[in-house]
Design a protein around this motif. Sequence first.
Motif, PDB file in Angstrom:
ATOM      1  N   ASN A   1       0.865  -1.175   0.000  1.00  0.00           N
ATOM      2  CA  ASN A   1       0.000   0.000   0.000  1.00  0.00           C
ATOM      3  C   ASN A   1       0.907   1.233   0.000  1.00  0.00           C
ATOM      4  O   ASN A   1       1.718   1.391  -0.882  1.00  0.00           O
ATOM      5  CB  ASN A   1      -0.987  -0.045   1.151  1.00  0.00           C
ATOM      6  N   ASP A   2       0.847   2.082   0.999  1.00  0.00           N
ATOM      7  CA  ASP A   2       1.740   3.244   1.059  1.00  0.00           C
ATOM      8  C   ASP A   2       2.853   3.077   2.080  1.00  0.00           C
ATOM      9  O   ASP A   2       3.593   4.020   2.369  1.00  0.00           O
ATOM     10  CB  ASP A   2       0.930   4.507   1.399  1.00  0.00           C
ATOM     11  N   ASP A   3       3.004   1.879   2.608  1.00  0.00           N
ATOM     12  CA  ASP A   3       4.001   1.633   3.653  1.00  0.00           C
ATOM     13  C   ASP A   3       5.275   1.049   3.064  1.00  0.00           C
ATOM     14  O   ASP A   3       5.236   0.088   2.291  1.00  0.00           O
ATOM     15  CB  ASP A   3       3.450   0.659   4.703  1.00  0.00           C
ATOM     16  N   SER A   4       6.399   1.606   3.465  1.00  0.00           N
ATOM     17  CA  SER A   4       7.682   1.038   3.079  1.00  0.00           C
ATOM     18  C   SER A   4       7.996  -0.140   4.005  1.00  0.00           C
ATOM     19  O   SER A   4       8.104   0.032   5.227  1.00  0.00           O
ATOM     20  CB  SER A   4       8.787   2.092   3.182  1.00  0.00           C
ATOM     21  N   VAL A   5       8.126  -1.335   3.438  1.00  0.00           N
ATOM     22  CA  VAL A   5       8.367  -2.536   4.250  1.00  0.00           C
ATOM     23  C   VAL A   5       9.782  -3.083   4.076  1.00  0.00           C
ATOM     24  O   VAL A   5      10.205  -3.955   4.826  1.00  0.00           O
ATOM     25  CB  VAL A   5       7.329  -3.628   3.927  1.00  0.00           C
ATOM     26  N   PHE A   6      10.496  -2.556   3.075  1.00  0.00           N
ATOM     27  CA  PHE A   6      11.881  -2.990   2.862  1.00  0.00           C
ATOM     28  C   PHE A   6      12.588  -1.939   2.016  1.00  0.00           C
ATOM     29  O   PHE A   6      12.005  -1.396   1.076  1.00  0.00           O
ATOM     30  CB  PHE A   6      11.936  -4.338   2.141  1.00  0.00           C
ATOM     31  N   SER A   7      13.842  -1.647   2.348  1.00  0.00           N
ATOM     32  CA  SER A   7      14.634  -0.724   1.528  1.00  0.00           C
ATOM     33  C   SER A   7      16.108  -1.073   1.646  1.00  0.00           C
ATOM     34  O   SER A   7      16.560  -1.627   2.662  1.00  0.00           O
ATOM     35  CB  SER A   7      14.404   0.734   1.954  1.00  0.00           C
TER      36      SER A   7
END
Length: 226
Positions: free
Chosen positions: A130-136
């Motif tokens: 969705n709009d959440d960063s879960v990995f970078s």
Amino acid sequence: MFEKEELIVKKVCLYIMLILFAFPLSAKASIANGDFETGDLSSWERNLVESLLGNADVIDSYTFEDGTTINPYAGNYMAMLGSDTSLINMKRLNKIKQTTKATTSLEFMYNFWSYRHRLYPPSSFEVRVNDDSVFSFSESEIDQSNELNSTGWTYVSLDLSDYIGEDSITISFLAGDEYGVCSPTGVFLDNINVHATPIPGAIWLFGTGMLGLWGMRRKKIGCART
């Protein structure tokens, strides 16, 4: 008397069946073309601007200017987000996404690469739900020179259980420069998959046990009537 007891048992079993079917199963959750073996980005979404200006493609291999060749992790194809030659390499344009049912986990293989390191802001690879960063992953974690650097093929498994209960989720993969200058950075992707949410074993045992009792009760009632 028997009819009343049988009606009660039927109602209990009906409630159990409703619980089993209503419990959020993500057996329906799936990533289509997650291995990119169609040879293209079929089933992956990109808007018009991303398609015109972004860098995202499915390839069978890629050779950098220093002669380094990257092959798919498995199969014949892999996705490539980002570019080492394009004048525009903006992360928000180098994006693919897909919407699926909510699921407990996401797994994928990635090979992030970068060279001609810039101190700020570093280019990066990111996964969003969705709009959440879960990995970078940032180029500053591997690249402090003007030579090609990469992570090599790396396995990642992400816990998405916080999204269980939502009707659907959109999973996005992005890679490149924050502001779109020609910063040669990108990522190769392969074997993207999601896992089903199993019904807890206790619920299955309870449900099957009650159905078994219903069968035994029907048999007992049948014998009593005869």
